[in-house]
Design a protein around this motif. Structure first.
Motif, PDB file in Angstrom:
ATOM      1  N   LYS A 318       0.829  -1.213   0.000  1.00 14.66           N
ATOM      2  CA  LYS A 318       0.000   0.000   0.000  1.00 14.66           C
ATOM      3  C   LYS A 318       0.857   1.253   0.000  1.00 14.66           C
ATOM      4  CE  LYS A 318      -4.198  -1.318   2.433  1.00 14.66           C
ATOM      5  NZ  LYS A 318      -4.741  -1.209   3.789  1.00 14.66           N
ATOM      6  N   SER A 319       2.057   1.166   0.550  1.00 23.67           N
ATOM      7  CA  SER A 319       2.917   2.350   0.649  1.00 23.67           C
ATOM      8  C   SER A 319       3.569   2.677  -0.697  1.00 23.67           C
ATOM      9  CB  SER A 319       4.003   2.129   1.708  1.00 23.67           C
ATOM     10  OG  SER A 319       5.010   1.266   1.190  1.00 23.67           O
ATOM     11  N   LYS A 320       3.416   1.803  -1.663  1.00 26.41           N
ATOM     12  CA  LYS A 320       3.945   2.027  -3.020  1.00 26.41           C
ATOM     13  C   LYS A 320       5.453   2.239  -3.036  1.00 26.41           C
ATOM     14  CE  LYS A 320      -0.189   2.516  -5.235  1.00 26.41           C
ATOM     15  NZ  LYS A 320      -1.215   2.978  -4.359  1.00 26.41           N
ATOM     16  N   ARG A 321       6.121   1.708  -2.040  1.00 26.79           N
ATOM     17  CA  ARG A 321       7.588   1.827  -2.027  1.00 26.79           C
ATOM     18  C   ARG A 321       8.221   0.769  -2.913  1.00 26.79           C
ATOM     19  NH1 ARG A 321       6.750   3.809   3.210  1.00 26.79           N
ATOM     20  NH2 ARG A 321       8.250   5.430   3.758  1.00 26.79           N
ATOM     21  N   LYS A 322       9.528   0.977  -3.162  1.00 26.94           N
ATOM     22  CA  LYS A 322      10.292  -0.030  -3.897  1.00 26.94           C
ATOM     23  C   LYS A 322      10.581  -1.209  -2.969  1.00 26.94           C
ATOM     24  CE  LYS A 322      13.603   2.755  -4.815  1.00 26.94           C
ATOM     25  NZ  LYS A 322      14.428   3.869  -5.046  1.00 26.94           N
ATOM     26  N   TRP A 323      10.698  -2.392  -3.556  1.00 27.10           N
ATOM     27  CA  TRP A 323      10.975  -3.579  -2.739  1.00 27.10           C
ATOM     28  C   TRP A 323      12.258  -3.433  -1.942  1.00 27.10           C
ATOM     29  CZ3 TRP A 323       7.446  -6.683  -1.336  1.00 27.10           C
ATOM     30  CH2 TRP A 323       6.351  -6.946  -2.188  1.00 27.10           C
ATOM     31  N   SER A 324      13.210  -2.721  -2.515  1.00 29.92           N
ATOM     32  CA  SER A 324      14.496  -2.583  -1.811  1.00 29.92           C
ATOM     33  C   SER A 324      14.327  -1.870  -0.466  1.00 29.92           C
ATOM     34  CB  SER A 324      15.494  -1.835  -2.688  1.00 29.92           C
ATOM     35  OG  SER A 324      14.962  -0.568  -3.020  1.00 29.92           O
ATOM     36  N   GLU A 325      13.174  -1.206  -0.282  1.00 26.19           N
ATOM     37  CA  GLU A 325      12.947  -0.516   1.001  1.00 26.19           C
ATOM     38  C   GLU A 325      12.201  -1.379   2.020  1.00 26.19           C
ATOM     39  OE1 GLU A 325      11.385   3.550   0.416  1.00 26.19           O
ATOM     40  OE2 GLU A 325      12.221   3.406  -1.602  1.00 26.19           O
ATOM     41  N   PHE A 326      11.927  -2.601   1.645  1.00 24.14           N
ATOM     42  CA  PHE A 326      11.112  -3.460   2.525  1.00 24.14           C
ATOM     43  C   PHE A 326      11.652  -3.518   3.947  1.00 24.14           C
ATOM     44  CE2 PHE A 326       9.548  -7.535   4.204  1.00 24.14           C
ATOM     45  CZ  PHE A 326       8.196  -7.440   3.927  1.00 24.14           C
ATOM     46  N   SER A 327      12.947  -3.804   4.063  1.00 25.96           N
ATOM     47  CA  SER A 327      13.475  -3.971   5.429  1.00 25.96           C
ATOM     48  C   SER A 327      13.743  -2.635   6.132  1.00 25.96           C
ATOM     49  CB  SER A 327      14.716  -4.851   5.424  1.00 25.96           C
ATOM     50  OG  SER A 327      15.732  -4.229   4.688  1.00 25.96           O
ATOM     51  N   THR A 366      16.945 -11.627   4.343  1.00 24.26           N
ATOM     52  CA  THR A 366      17.888 -11.734   5.464  1.00 24.26           C
ATOM     53  C   THR A 366      18.024 -10.429   6.245  1.00 24.26           C
ATOM     54  OG1 THR A 366      19.676 -11.347   3.906  1.00 24.26           O
ATOM     55  CG2 THR A 366      19.248 -13.627   4.525  1.00 24.26           C
ATOM     56  N   SER A 367      17.710  -9.307   5.609  1.00 24.83           N
ATOM     57  CA  SER A 367      17.801  -8.080   6.412  1.00 24.83           C
ATOM     58  C   SER A 367      16.500  -7.822   7.183  1.00 24.83           C
ATOM     59  CB  SER A 367      18.190  -6.877   5.552  1.00 24.83           C
ATOM     60  OG  SER A 367      17.507  -6.902   4.326  1.00 24.83           O
ATOM     61  N   THR A 368      15.486  -8.641   6.940  1.00 24.12           N
ATOM     62  CA  THR A 368      14.195  -8.446   7.616  1.00 24.12           C
ATOM     63  C   THR A 368      14.093  -9.241   8.920  1.00 24.12           C
ATOM     64  OG1 THR A 368      13.085  -8.062   5.502  1.00 24.12           O
ATOM     65  CG2 THR A 368      11.694  -8.726   7.341  1.00 24.12           C
ATOM     66  N   PHE A 369      14.627 -10.464   8.911  1.00 24.33           N
ATOM     67  CA  PHE A 369      14.363 -11.370  10.031  1.00 24.33           C
ATOM     68  C   PHE A 369      15.427 -11.346  11.119  1.00 24.33           C
ATOM     69  CE2 PHE A 369      11.785 -13.257   6.658  1.00 24.33           C
ATOM     70  CZ  PHE A 369      10.597 -13.496   7.339  1.00 24.33           C
ATOM     71  N   GLY A 370      14.961 -11.561  12.334  1.00 23.38           N
ATOM     72  CA  GLY A 370      15.833 -11.851  13.475  1.00 23.38           C
ATOM     73  C   GLY A 370      15.298 -13.112  14.139  1.00 23.38           C
ATOM     74  N   TYR A 371      16.174 -13.899  14.724  1.00 21.47           N
ATOM     75  CA  TYR A 371      15.756 -15.177  15.310  1.00 21.47           C
ATOM     76  C   TYR A 371      16.208 -15.271  16.770  1.00 21.47           C
ATOM     77  CZ  TYR A 371      16.949 -20.116  16.427  1.00 21.47           C
ATOM     78  OH  TYR A 371      17.159 -21.324  17.055  1.00 21.47           O
ATOM     79  N   THR A 372      15.273 -15.575  17.639  1.00 23.08           N
ATOM     80  CA  THR A 372      15.586 -15.780  19.057  1.00 23.08           C
ATOM     81  C   THR A 372      15.578 -17.263  19.376  1.00 23.08           C
ATOM     82  OG1 THR A 372      14.451 -13.719  19.599  1.00 23.08           O
ATOM     83  CG2 THR A 372      14.936 -15.206  21.424  1.00 23.08           C
ATOM     84  N   ASN A 373      16.676 -17.747  19.923  1.00 21.90           N
ATOM     85  CA  ASN A 373      16.739 -19.138  20.379  1.00 21.90           C
ATOM     86  C   ASN A 373      16.409 -19.170  21.875  1.00 21.90           C
ATOM     87  OD1 ASN A 373      18.529 -21.178  21.971  1.00 21.90           O
ATOM     88  ND2 ASN A 373      18.177 -22.107  19.967  1.00 21.90           N
ATOM     89  N   HIS A 374      15.578 -20.140  22.284  1.00 27.22           N
ATOM     90  CA  HIS A 374      15.158 -20.218  23.689  1.00 27.22           C
ATOM     91  C   HIS A 374      15.609 -21.482  24.405  1.00 27.22           C
ATOM     92  CE1 HIS A 374      12.232 -16.828  23.646  1.00 27.22           C
ATOM     93  NE2 HIS A 374      12.154 -17.138  22.360  1.00 27.22           N
ATOM     94  N   THR A 375      16.365 -22.321  23.737  1.00 25.88           N
ATOM     95  CA  THR A 375      16.742 -23.559  24.425  1.00 25.88           C
ATOM     96  C   THR A 375      17.910 -24.244  23.722  1.00 25.88           C
ATOM     97  OG1 THR A 375      15.938 -25.711  25.224  1.00 25.88           O
ATOM     98  CG2 THR A 375      15.076 -24.986  23.114  1.00 25.88           C
ATOM     99  N   VAL A 376      18.729 -24.945  24.494  1.00 24.39           N
ATOM    100  CA  VAL A 376      19.766 -25.781  23.894  1.00 24.39           C
ATOM    101  C   VAL A 376      19.404 -27.265  24.016  1.00 24.39           C
ATOM    102  CG1 VAL A 376      21.642 -24.143  24.258  1.00 24.39           C
ATOM    103  CG2 VAL A 376      21.138 -25.828  26.032  1.00 24.39           C
ATOM    104  N   LEU A 377      18.261 -27.577  24.619  1.00 22.10           N
ATOM    105  CA  LEU A 377      17.898 -28.984  24.786  1.00 22.10           C
ATOM    106  C   LEU A 377      17.695 -29.631  23.418  1.00 22.10           C
ATOM    107  CD1 LEU A 377      15.311 -29.121  27.715  1.00 22.10           C
ATOM    108  CD2 LEU A 377      17.805 -29.100  27.801  1.00 22.10           C
ATOM    109  N   PRO A 378      18.404 -30.723  23.141  1.00 21.29           N
ATOM    110  CA  PRO A 378      18.330 -31.331  21.804  1.00 21.29           C
ATOM    111  C   PRO A 378      16.907 -31.745  21.421  1.00 21.29           C
ATOM    112  CG  PRO A 378      19.638 -32.684  23.334  1.00 21.29           C
ATOM    113  CD  PRO A 378      19.362 -31.406  24.028  1.00 21.29           C
TER     114      PRO A 378
END
Ligand code: CJB
Length: 841
Positions: A318-327, A366-378
Motif C-alpha cells: 500500500k505504501s507504493k515503495r520499492k521492494w528494496s525498502e522493505f526492510s 535476510t535483512s528483515t528477520f531476526g531469530y531468538t533461540n530459547h533452548t539448547v535442549l536437543p
C-alpha cells in the motif's frame, strides 16, 4: 493513508466519534448499557459474570477508541514496524490489566460498588487467555505489554486456538487433562471478516518458460484454507498507545471449489473438508521444550506464517515503495524456530509472485528477520522430515534446497577443504529420512540471532551453533537477557507493595522506569518501612493460604516459610530434586526429639505446574509430590513443621496470587539447561529470595542484587559434561543421603513404590542425566542455610528490600529497547501531542 469519505463530510465523523468514559458515572452508564442491551440482561438477573461482561465491554470500547487512533497514527507516521511472530501468547486475564493501564481501576471499583459488586469478584470471573505453554509464551505477552508502553509500532502475530493449554486436575495424585474451551465469551477479540488470506497446502510445482522467455514457477492445486484475522487490543501503560495482536483462525476456503462440491452432491465430504480446515487452529500443542514432528503442527506453522506474511506484504505494498525498502519498513522477529517457514514464504512471495531476482529477494529476506533461540535442549530443536515437507509444501522444499545450496557454496569458497564443516552446517541432515534443521534455516535467513540470557547466549555460540560462528563470525550472535513487565508482575499482582514503593520514591514512575527502584536502597534501615514491607509479604501469604484452603481444603500456617516451585514440570527443571529434599526433611523431622523439633523453622513446600500429556516421567514426578503431600500433611509428628502442597492448574492468574507470597522460590535446573527463566525475576521483584543453580538469568540476577542476597548451590555448567561422563565410566556412587530417600520411597512410605521406580532407576541405573545426585548435598545444605537465615527476620527483610531495589535491569522495557536498538532498528512513536489533547479534553 486514504479515506473514502469526502473531505466535507468528515466533520460529522469527528463530531460523533466516541470519546470514551473517564468518570465513575460515565463508566456505570456504559457498563449498564452493555448489560441491558448487548447482553440483554437486567437489574434482576445480573450475576457476577454479567457484571464482568458489562465492565469488560465498557473497557473494551475505550481501548478500541485508542486502538483505532493508534493504528491511524502509526500509519501516518509511516515508520518502520516490528512484527513479533509467536505460536504462543500466554496473556492471562485482560480486564484488570486494561483498567490499570488506562488508569481507571479506581473509577471502575467505585462504579461497580454502586452497582452492587466487589471489583475482585468481577475480575475473578474472567477466563485466562492461555494460548501458551510456559516461559516462551509468557515472554511474548510481556513483550507486547512493553512494546505498547514504549510506543513502538509493533504487532504480534499468532494463532487463535479454540483450545488453549489444557486444564489440569489431580485425581488420586495423578494429572488429568481437561480441554480448555475458552472462547464462550471473549470480549477481547474482534473478528475481522474482511481481513483474510487464502493459504495453500499440498499440490505440485509447475515450472515452465513463458512466451517472453521467462522462467515461471507456479504452485498448483492442492487444498486452500482461509485464515481470518481476530484482533486483540494490547494497551500500553500510561500512554494512549494500544497495539494489535492479530490471531488467525482457520476455516475451509469459501472459494469456488467448495461450491463445486456442494453442487455435485458431495455435501458430506464438503462438510468434512470444512472440519479438517478448522482443525488447523483448533488446539495448542501442549509440549514445552519438546518437538514431536506431527504433520498438523507443521500445518499450523505454515498456515500462520503464510497468513502473517501476506498481511505484512499487503500493508507494505500500500505504501507504493520499492521492494528494496522493505526492510527499512519491516522487521520480523521469530520467537524460536516455530515461524522459520516465514523466511521461506517471504522468499517465495518475492521471487515467484512478485518476480524479483533470487539474490535481490534473499538480501531483503535476510535483512528483515531476526531469530531468538530459547533452548539448547536437543529434544526441543525442531527438525522436519523432507518427505513431510515435500508433500505438504512442495515449492517450499525446493526453496529450502536452493537456500542451502547457495549457502553451502559460499561456505565452501571460504573453507575449501573442510568437507565435514559442510555436512555439519547443512540445513539438510543426511539421515533416513532426511531432515530439515529449522534452527539452521533460521540462522541463515536472519541477520541476528540472540539467546535470552548471558550464559545461554554464550552456550549457543560454543555448542549447538559453534560452526555458524565460524562461518559468520561472532557478530551475528548476540544476547538480549529476558525481562518481565512490572505492570502485571508488581503493580497488578502486588498492589500494596507497589503502593508502598510509590509512597517511598514519590511516584509510580518506577513502573515505566524500573531502575528508579534503586531509590529504595536508602530506606533499608527505616524501621517503619521494613515493618510495612514485612506486613505486606505476610498479607500476601495469608491470601495464598486462603487460596490453598478453598482449593485444597486444608489450612497451612502463613507464619511458616513459604517455599515455592511453580513452572512446567520437566526433568531438567528438577522438581524431583525438590521433592527428594522434602522427603529428606520429613525423615529428619521424624527422627528428631520434641526439643529438636521446636528449633525448626516450619515450612510450606508449594509446587505447581503442568506436565505435557505424553511426558510420563514428568507425570510421575507430579504423582510423587501429591503422594508425599498426602502422607506428610496428616502425620501428627510433623504438624505445622512441614506441609507439601500441589496447586492444581497453575496458570497466569494463579501466578499473580502465588508469586507475591513466596519467601523462597526454587530455580534449580541442571546448570546450562534453563535458557533464562523469567519467574525467577518475578519472585525477586516481589521481595522473595531465591534458591538456585548458576544457570540462565540466575547468574545475572546474582550480579545485580549481590551474592549475599541469593542462595546458590550446585555444580557449574562447565562441569556438567565431565560429570555425566563420570556417571558412566567412573566409579560413580549415588549420594548416600539420597539413597536413604530412595529407601524410604521403596519401603512404600508414599504408597505403591512401583509407581516411582523409574524415577529412582533413572538416577541409580541410567546415568542420572540431570545430576540430581551430584547436587543433592549442596542443595540440602543450602536449604539449611535458608532456615538459619529466615530466623533472623530483620536481616531477611533487609535482603528482600535490597534485592527489589536492584531489580531494575529485569524489566521487559529494557529488553525491548535492546531489541529495538540492536536488532530491529526501530524508533518509538512520539505520542506527546496525543497525550496533550487527551489532557485537555
Ligand atoms: N522455553 O518456554 C519455553 N519453551 C520452549 O520450547 C523453549 C524454551 C523457555 O523460554 C523462556 C523465555 O525465553 C526461558 O526463560 C526459559 O528458560 C525457556 O525454557
Amino acid at each position: 493513508v486514504e479515506s473514502s469519505i469526502p473531505e466535507h463530510m468528515r466533520e460529522a465523523w469527528k463530531k460523533f466519534s466516541p470519546k470514551g468514559f473517564t468518570t465513575k458515572d460515565e463508566f456505570e452508564s456504559e457498563a449498564v448499557k452493555h448489560i441491558e442491551t448487548t447482553l440483554a440482561r437486567s437489574l434482576f438477573n445480573c450475576d457476577e459474570l454479567a457484571a464482568y461482561s458489562g465492565t469488560a465491554l465498557a473497557f473494551r470500547d475505550r481501548l478500541i477508541i485508542d486502538w483505532n487512533k493508534t493504528q491511524q497514527r502509526q500509519s501516518f507516521a509511516d515508520q518502520k514496524r516490528l512484527y513479533y511472530l509467536s505460536l504462543e501468547f500466554l496473556m492471562g486475564r485482560a480486564l484488570d490489566n486494561a483498567m490499570l493501564n488506562v488508569g481507571l481501576k479506581n473509577v471502575a471499583k467505585d462504579g461497580l460498588a454502586d452497582l452492587g459488586f466487589r471489583i475482585e469478584d468481577i475480575i475473578a470471573q474472567e477466563h485466562d487467555a492461555a494460548l501458551g505453554n510456559g516461559g516462551l509464551g509468557r515472554l511474548a505477552a510481556c513483550f507486547l505489554d512493553s512494546m505498547a508502553t514504549l510506543n513502538y509500532a509493533a504487532w504480534g502475530y499468532g494463532l487463535r486456538y479454540r483450545y488453549g493449554i489444557f486444564k489440569q486436575e489431580i485425581q488420586d495424585g495423578y494429572q488429568v487433562e481437561i480441554p480448555d474451551y475458552w472462547l464462550d465469551f471473549n470480549p477481547w477479540e474482534f473478528p475481522r471478516h474482511d481481513v483474510s488470506v487464502d493459504v495453500q497446502f499440498y499440490g505440485w510445482v509447475n515450472k515452465y518458460t513463458n512466451d517472453e522467455g521467462k522462467q515461471i514457477v507456479s504452485w498448483q492445486d492442492g487444498e486452500i484454507v482461509t485464515a481470518t484475522a481476530y484482533d486483540v487490543p494490547v494497551p500500553g501503560y500510561g500512554t494512549p498507545t494500544v497495539n494489535n495482536l492479530r490471531l488467525w483462525s482457520s476455516k475451509a476456503s469459501s472459494g469456488e471449489f467448495d461450491f463445486a462440491k456442494f453442487n455435485s452432491g458431495e455435501y458430506e465430504s464438503a462438510v468434512a473438508d470444512e472440519q479438517r480446515a478448522e482443525t488447523i487452529s483448533a488446539v495448542l500443542y501442549p509440549n514445552d521444550n519438546l518437538e514431536r514432528g506431527k504433520e498438523l503442527r507443521l500445518k499450523q506453522q505454515y498456515f500462520w506464517c503464510a497468513a502473517s506474511l501476506h498481511d505484512i506484504v499487503r500493508r507494505f505494498k500500500k505504501s507504493k515503495r520499492k521492494w528494496s525498502e522493505f526492510s527499512d519498513q519491516v522487521a520480523i522477529q521469530l520467537n524460536d524456530t516455530h515461524p522459520t517457514l516465514a523466511i521461506v514464504e517471504l522468499q517465495r512471495i518475492l521471487v515467484d509472485m512478485e518476480g524479483l531476482g533470487w539474490d535481490e529477494a534473499w538480501t531483503i529476506v535476510t535483512s528483515t528477520f531476526g531469530y531468538t533461540n530459547h533452548t539448547v535442549l536437543p529434544e526441543a530443536l525442531e527438525k522436519w522430515s523432507v518427505p513431510l515437507i515435500q508433500n505438504l509444501l512442495p515449492r517450499h522444499l525446493q526453496i529450502i534446497y536452493e537456500i542451502n545450496l547457495q549457502f553451502l557454496q559460499s561456505v565452501e569458497k571460504r573453507f575449501p577443504k573442510d568437507r565435514d564443516l559442510l555436512g555439519r552446517v547443512s540445513i539438510i541432515e543426511e539421515s533416513q529420512p532426511k531432515m530439515v534443521r529449522m534452527a539452521y534455516l533460521a540462522i541463515i535467513g536472519s541477520h541476528k540471532v540472540n539467546g535470552v540470557a548471558e550464559l545461554h547466549s554464550d552456550l549457543i555460540k560454543t555448542t549447538i551453533f559453534k560452526d555458524f560462528v565460524k562461518v559468520y563470525g561472532p557478530d551475528k550472535f548476540t544476547n538480549v537477557t529476558n525481562g518481565i513487565t512490572p505492570r502485571r508482575w508488581l503493580h497488578q499482582a502486588n498492589p500494596r507493595l507497589s503502593e508502598l514503593i510509590a509512597s517511598k520514591i514519590g511516584s509510580y514512575e518506577f513502573l515505566k522506569d524500573l531502575t528508579l527502584l534503586n531509590k529504595l536502597e536508602p530506606f533499608v534501615d527505616d524501621k517503619e518501612f521494613k515493618k510495612e514491607w514485612a506486613e505486606i509479604k505476610y498479607a500476601n501469604k495469608v491470601r495464598l493460604a486462603q487460596h490453598i484452603q478453598t482449593t485444597k481444603g486444608y489450612s497451612v500456617n502463613p507464619k511458616a516459610l513459604f517455599d515455592i516451585q511453580v513452572k512446567r514440570i520437566h526433568e531438567y527443571k528438577r522438581q524431583q530434586l525438590n521433592i527428594f529434599g522434602v522427603i529428606h526433611r520429613y525423615m529428619a523431622i521424624k527422627s528428631m526429639s520434641p526439643e529438636e523439633r521446636k528449633k525448626l523453622v516450619p515450612r510450606v513446600s508449594v509446587f505447581g505446574g503442568k506436565a505435557a500429556p505424553g511426558y510420563w516421567m514428568a507425570k510421575t514426578i507430579i504423582h510423587l509430590i501429591n503422594k508425599v503431600g498426602e502422607v506428610v500433611n496428616k502425620d501428627p509428628d510433623v504438624g505445622d513443621l512441614l506441609k507439601v502442597v500441589f496447586l492444581e492448574d497453575y496458570n497466569v492468574s494463579k501466578a499473580e496470587i502465588i508469586v507475591p507470597a513466596s519467601d523462597i522460590s526454587e530455580h534449580i535446573s541442571t546448570a546450562g539447561t534453563e535458557a533464562s527463566g523469567t519467574s525467577n525475576m518475578k519472585f525477586v521483584l516481589n521481595g522473595g529470595m531465591i534458591i538456585g543453580t548458576l544457570d540462565g538469568a540466575n547468574i545475572e540476577i546474582t550480579r545485580e542484587i549481590g551474592e549475599q542476597n541469593i542462595f546458590l548451590f550446585g555444580n557449574l555448567s562447565e562441569d556438567v559434561e565431565d560429570l555425566r561422563h563420570h556417571h558412566f565410566y567412573g566409579d560413580y556412587k549415588v549420594n548416600p543421603e539420597l539413597v536413604k530417600v530412595f529407601d524410604c520411597i521403596k519401603k512404600g512410605t508414599f504408597g505403591d513404590e512401583g509407581a516411582f521406580g523409574a524415577l529412582i532407576s533413572g538416577i541409580v541405573e541410567h546415568g542420572d542425566y540431570y545430576l540430581v545426585s551430584d547436587d543433592f548435598n549442596s542443595y540440602c545444605q543450602t536449604q539449611d542455610l535458608i532456615d538459619e537465615a529466615y530466623k533472623d527476620q530483620d536481616a531477611w527483610v533487609t535482603k528482600s528490600i535490597t534485592s527489589v531495589a536492584r531489580m531494575g535491569f529485569f524489566t521487559s522495557d529494557r529488553c525491548i529497547n535492546e531489541y529495538a536498538d540492536t536488532i530491529w532498528n526501530i524508533e518509538p512513536l512520539d505520542v506527546a501531542e496525543e497525550k496533550e489533547v487527551r489532557a485537555r479534553t
